[in-house]
Design a protein around this motif. Structure first.
Motif, PDB file in Angstrom:
ATOM      1  N   ASN A 197     -52.648   8.511   1.274  1.00 45.64           N
ATOM      2  CA  ASN A 197     -52.686   9.527   0.202  1.00 45.64           C
ATOM      3  C   ASN A 197     -51.589  10.586   0.338  1.00 45.64           C
ATOM      4  O   ASN A 197     -51.702  11.677  -0.215  1.00 45.64           O
ATOM      5  N   LYS A 198     -50.558  10.268   1.098  1.00 39.98           N
ATOM      6  CA  LYS A 198     -49.420  11.172   1.245  1.00 39.98           C
ATOM      7  C   LYS A 198     -48.190  10.546   0.584  1.00 39.98           C
ATOM      8  O   LYS A 198     -47.994   9.331   0.627  1.00 39.98           O
ATOM      9  N   THR A 212     -42.195   6.601  -1.254  1.00 37.16           N
ATOM     10  CA  THR A 212     -43.476   5.924  -1.042  1.00 37.16           C
ATOM     11  C   THR A 212     -43.356   4.880   0.067  1.00 37.16           C
ATOM     12  O   THR A 212     -44.349   4.506   0.684  1.00 37.16           O
ATOM     13  N   ASN A 229     -49.520  15.897  -0.568  1.00 38.77           N
ATOM     14  CA  ASN A 229     -50.640  15.097  -1.049  1.00 38.77           C
ATOM     15  C   ASN A 229     -50.232  14.408  -2.337  1.00 38.77           C
ATOM     16  O   ASN A 229     -49.508  14.971  -3.154  1.00 38.77           O
ATOM     17  N   SER A 230     -50.686  13.194  -2.525  1.00 44.78           N
ATOM     18  CA  SER A 230     -50.295  12.411  -3.701  1.00 44.78           C
ATOM     19  C   SER A 230     -50.713  13.069  -5.014  1.00 44.78           C
ATOM     20  O   SER A 230     -50.182  12.731  -6.075  1.00 44.78           O
ATOM     21  N   LYS A 231     -51.658  14.030  -4.957  1.00 44.50           N
ATOM     22  CA  LYS A 231     -52.110  14.696  -6.178  1.00 44.50           C
ATOM     23  C   LYS A 231     -51.415  16.036  -6.420  1.00 44.50           C
ATOM     24  O   LYS A 231     -51.754  16.747  -7.367  1.00 44.50           O
ATOM     25  N   HIS A 232     -50.459  16.369  -5.592  1.00 46.12           N
ATOM     26  CA  HIS A 232     -49.753  17.642  -5.753  1.00 46.12           C
ATOM     27  C   HIS A 232     -48.997  17.676  -7.083  1.00 46.12           C
ATOM     28  O   HIS A 232     -48.514  16.649  -7.580  1.00 46.12           O
ATOM     29  N   LEU A 233     -48.874  18.874  -7.643  1.00 49.75           N
ATOM     30  CA  LEU A 233     -48.184  19.084  -8.909  1.00 49.75           C
ATOM     31  C   LEU A 233     -46.814  18.425  -8.939  1.00 49.75           C
ATOM     32  O   LEU A 233     -46.451  17.740  -9.909  1.00 49.75           O
ATOM     33  N   LYS A 236     -46.958  14.640  -9.203  1.00 53.71           N
ATOM     34  CA  LYS A 236     -47.337  14.227 -10.560  1.00 53.71           C
ATOM     35  C   LYS A 236     -46.152  14.333 -11.513  1.00 53.71           C
ATOM     36  O   LYS A 236     -45.914  13.444 -12.333  1.00 53.71           O
ATOM     37  N   SER A 239     -43.532  11.696 -10.842  1.00 58.29           N
ATOM     38  CA  SER A 239     -44.020  10.325 -11.035  1.00 58.29           C
ATOM     39  C   SER A 239     -44.040   9.910 -12.502  1.00 58.29           C
ATOM     40  O   SER A 239     -44.322   8.752 -12.818  1.00 58.29           O
TER      41      SER A 239
END
Length: 445
Positions: A197-198, A212, A229-233, A236, A239
């Motif tokens: 998840n990083k 990645t 973290n993969s969910k960081h602003l 996103k 991506s």
């Protein structure tokens, strides 16, 4: 017979360490009135220049003087942000012995380290759109490049690079890493072995690309690994596909022109109008002259990560159109044009602290000191193209032993490019079309 300065640099494989990897022997083959060292540390969180200037002050200043003498520069400037008081104090103690070298203090704004911005800040000269600093009598070098030039004059080839590792790591630090070391091994130095998840960002939060594949190798131009973290602003935003970017733009672009108002290159007078490019893309227009404004974009990301109130990505749209224009053979045309900076350039600089807050990196804005480390690497995978120009041609055979620092790939004749050297001693265990793998002798046994 005395070896020419440019040949020493070429032999050592020195390239621009902080940018696109332009071969330094070519850059320093011209005469120039001024030398500017880009020590601005433009991107948030990167600490390499600060650490090098603190720990390698003598090598840096000696290298800078050698460069200035070689290109016959009357003045050399070290452009560094005024906030780095410890570094400036350290330099000032040594500069009494270098009367032609001077510190130029910069404000803490983004993108202070953009090559054309830094020339304007120091010399108040505008580099023509699509041009290079030499067009206004100046050569710009990176701190690490200057140190590598000094090393080349002592017979030392480029086998390592300095990298800041920061973000979601236990101990943000700056390391001297062997070229060809994997990102995974580099992150392990900071205690990060579980990368689930990083996601990484290579070289800079603003302009860097997403990582990645952590098996990727460190190259001569690697300056930072920012683990998030993969969910960081930021992850996103970076991506998004171009299809998503265009769809969002059509829905939400209100033509407020803030992207253009804060565009650093437009403020230099380069006629870069991201809002016009967005308009053309949104409505499917075929205004070729309007599209050409994209050619001057530096892709700094200020328009997408700072200025747009709706979180759109003019940078990506600019990048897409710029590539389409290049594919069509369209080039920048400066005929009959004179460039002068906008009167607003002093008032529209982006404060770095505010930028860091905007992109949600405040908790990672911490020191990353230089850490010494004894490497016991089992394997390196060294790319043959770590620079602008043609790939180097390998000059070693598989299953042969090479020493650290030995040349393993050479640029062909007078082609633009750079030589490549072994970063560890060991056996060449694999040769592909784009890389050479070296494994330590003990590992092979």
């Amino acid at each position: 017979m005395e070896i020419k300065f440019s040949d020493m640099i070429k032999e050592a494989g020195v390239v621009g360490a902080g940018g696109a990897g332009f071969p330094t022997n070519v850059k320093l083959s011209s005469k120039s009135e001024y030398i500017i060292v880009n020590a601005a540390e433009c991107e948030p969180l990167i600490r390499v220049d600060q650490q090098l200037l603190l720990h390698y002050t003598d090598d840096f200043l000696a290298g800078l003087q050698i460069i200035a003498d070689e290109v016959q520069a009357s003045k050399a400037y070290i452009a560094i942000k005024a906030k780095h008081t410890e570094v400036i104090h350290q330099l000032n103690k040594k500069l009494v012995n270098y009367p032609s070298i001077e510190i130029y203090p910069l404000q803490n704004f983004y993108p202070a380290g953009d090559e054309q911005i830094i020339v304007y800040e120091v010399l108040k000269k505008v580099v023509p759109r699509g041009g290079i600093p030499l067009h206004v009598g100046c050569i710009v070098c990176n701190v690490e490049t200057v140190i590598n030039v000094y090393g080349a004059t002592k017979g030392k080839s480029v086998t390592s690079t300095f990298v800041t590792i920061t973000g979601e790591v236990n101990k943000p630090s700056t390391y001297e890493l062997p070229i060809g070391m994997s990102f995974k091994d580099a992150l392990a130095l900071c205690g990060e072995e579980n990368l689930e998840n990083k996601v990484g960002i290579l070289n800079g939060a603003m302009m860097g690309n997403i990582i990645t594949d952590f098996e990727m190798p460190i190259t001569k131009t690697t300056k930072a690994i920012i683990l998030l973290n993969s969910k960081h602003l930021l992850i996103k935003e970076k991506s998004k596909t171009i299809e998503q970017v265009l769809k969002q733009s059509r829905i939400a672009c209100i033509q407020c022109q803030k992207c253009t108002d804060l565009c650093p290159r437009d403020l230099l007078g380069h006629d870069v109008k991201p809002h016009k490019v967005m308009r053309i893309a949104n409505y499917g227009l075929t205004d070729y002259s309007g599209m050409k404004t994209a050619l001057g974009c530096s892709e700094c990301g200020a328009c997408e990560l700072y200025s747009c109130p709706n979180g759109l990505s003019p940078r990506q749209v600019n990048k897409m159109i710029k590539q389409e224009l290049r594919n069509a053979g369209v080039k920048i045309d400066n005929e009959g044009k004179e460039f002068s900076a906008s009167q607003m350039i002093e008032y529209r600089k982006i404060p770095v602290n505010r930028l860091i807050s905007r992109i949600n990196l405040e908790k990672y804005d911490v020191p990353a000191p230089l850490i010494s480390h004894n490497y016991d690497l089992k394997k390196v995978v060294i790319p043959l193209n770590q620079h602008q120009g043609a790939p180097a041609i390998r000059i070693v055979e598989q299953n042969t032993y090479v020493e650290k620092g030995q040349m393993i790939a050479k640029i062909d004749g007078d082609k633009l490019g750079a030589n490549i050297h072994a970063s560890i001693a060991g056996i060449v265990t694999d040769i592909s079309s784009d890389s050479i793998t070296i494994e330590s002798e003990m590992e092979v046994k």
